[in-house]
Design an enzyme around this catalytic site. Structure first.
Site, PDB file in Angstrom:
ATOM      1  CG  HIS A 114      -1.938  -1.587   0.463  1.00  0.00           C
ATOM      2  ND1 HIS A 114      -2.715  -1.064  -0.406  1.00  0.00           N
ATOM      3  CD2 HIS A 114      -2.875  -1.922   2.425  1.00  0.00           C
ATOM      4  CE1 HIS A 114      -3.850  -2.550   0.283  1.00  0.00           C
ATOM      5  NE2 HIS A 114      -3.864  -2.391   1.709  1.00  0.00           N
ATOM      6  CG  HIS A 185      -8.234  -0.894   2.110  1.00  0.00           C
ATOM      7  ND1 HIS A 185      -8.520  -1.443   3.186  1.00  0.00           N
ATOM      8  CD2 HIS A 185      -7.218  -1.061   2.441  1.00  0.00           C
ATOM      9  CE1 HIS A 185      -8.075  -2.229   3.294  1.00  0.00           C
ATOM     10  NE2 HIS A 185      -7.070  -2.694   2.474  1.00  0.00           N
ATOM     11  CD  GLU A 327      -8.364  -4.022  -0.824  1.00  0.00           C
ATOM     12  OE1 GLU A 327      -7.312  -2.923  -0.776  1.00  0.00           O
ATOM     13  OE2 GLU A 327      -8.799  -4.521   0.181  1.00  0.00           O
TER      14      GLU A 327
END
Length: 363
Positions: A114, A185, A327
């Site tokens: 991420h 997210h 996502e």
């Protein structure tokens, strides 16, 4: 009609990029159908989505925190945030770009997750424009940050419609060739954000996908795309999520990139539909992205093993399998797999990602 209001979520927060101290702004989008969405400038984060059930009872169906400290805790699992410069995983924190070896930070042992140690989720996004039905925010990511080449100018726009659709549009430009793969997210539980594992297991789900990207034991893609036909990842027909999670044991749960089925020449696809029959709430997701990470919050605290629940907003206790994420994205680790959709953005191009979350209820 959609209404937009603003208040201050936190008065003195330090931006890890600029080192400047300033307020975190919060925008509330609401319509006449009892739906409301709250957006923070910290991480361009969706902090709340309230929708009614079949009886008109309004509940918050996204996980989050009451204050700045919650979002800044080390154990915050990216609640509701915009993720970038590259969401998901990059194997070994390295890849080749135009014949050059690029090494990025490895914030999860051997790989990056991420966007690294300080991703887009930790930035203080600047408000570009307050719209009649939403808000647009921007973040400038410096050249070389976390090892990535190029300065990236990212913009996220959140808008709400009168028919309970939350539109999220993510755009980016770059000064040098670089990978860009953004996502949101948000953690959802249509029974209400406090409903936990029991509420999640009551959900039904379908995902419009022809395959998944095979992964190793660290969820790093191998490069293979496995067809879902008839197996435990075949969610094309509506399935009870609790039953599916029980069938997955001893696996922790779902944490997989599903390859979305598009119908040419359409550039948008219906990605997933999730419903919670006891409350009558449902959620449909559509996007222009080729993948979606379906995650059942497997790494939230497991109280059955004595782990302490994560303290959430309004006194909630967040635990393993207490929510789901969908996502939308390009495939994980695409930079290392030539057969995956490319995440490389070049200066003459524009990254554009749209996702629509449509909420409803059985009447």
């Amino acid at each position: 009609m959609v209404h937009v209001t603003e208040d201050v979520f936190a008065t003195a927060a330090v931006d890890p990029f600029t080192k400047q101290t300033g307020p975190i702004r919060r925008f509330t989008l609401s319509n006449d159908e009892q739906m409301s969405v709250q957006i923070l400038t910290l991480g361009a984060t969706i902090s709340s989505i309230k929708v009614p059930d079949a009886q008109g009872q309004v509940e918050d169906v996204t996980l989050g925190f009451d204050d700045l400290a919650g979002y800044q805790e080390e154990n915050n699992p990216y609640m509701g945030a915009t993720i970038g410069r590259v969401c998901n995983r990059i194997a070994n924190g390295r890849f080749q770009l135009d014949g050059q070896a690029i090494e990025v930070s490895r914030n999860r042992g051997t790989f990056q997750l991420h966007g690294g140690f300080i991703g887009f989720d930790k930035a203080h996004w600047k408000v570009l424009e307050v719209l009649p039905n939403g808000v647009s925010m921007t973040h400038t990511n410096p050249d070389g940050h976390e090892g990535y080449p190029g300065e990236v100018q990212a913009t996220v726009t959140f808008t709400l419609t009168e028919d309970n659709c939350l539109h999220v549009r993510m755009d980016a430009l770059t000064s040098k060739a670089t990978p860009v793969n953004l996502t949101n997210h948000s953690y959802f539980n249509l029974a209400g954000h406090k409903a936990g594992r029991k509420g999640l297991y009551e959900h039904n789900i379908s995902i419009n996908a022809y395959g998944i990207t095979e992964t190793d034991n660290e969820s790093i893609p191998t490069g293979k795309i496995l067809p879902v036909d008839g197996g435990k990842f075949d969610l094309r027909l509506i399935s009870n999520l609790g039953e599916r999670l029980e069938q997955l044991q001893p696996a922790l749960g779902y944490d997989d990139n599903f390859c979305v089925q598009f119908e040419p020449p359409q550039s948008f696809a219906n990605v997933a539909r999730v419903s919670h029959p006891p409350s009558g709430r449902w959620l449909e997701i559509a996007s222009n992205q080729p993948g979606v990470q379906f995650y059942t919050s497997n790494f939230l605290p497991d109280t059955a093993k004595g782990e302490r629940a994560l303290a959430g907003k309004a006194g909630a206790a967040y635990v393993k399998h207490g929510a789901f994420c969908l996502e939308t994205q390009k495939f994980p680790d695409s930079v290392n797999h030539i057969n995956f959709p490319s995440t490389i953005l070049r200066p003459e191009e524009k990254y554009h990602h749209e996702v629509i979350y449509k909420f409803g209820r059985q009447r």
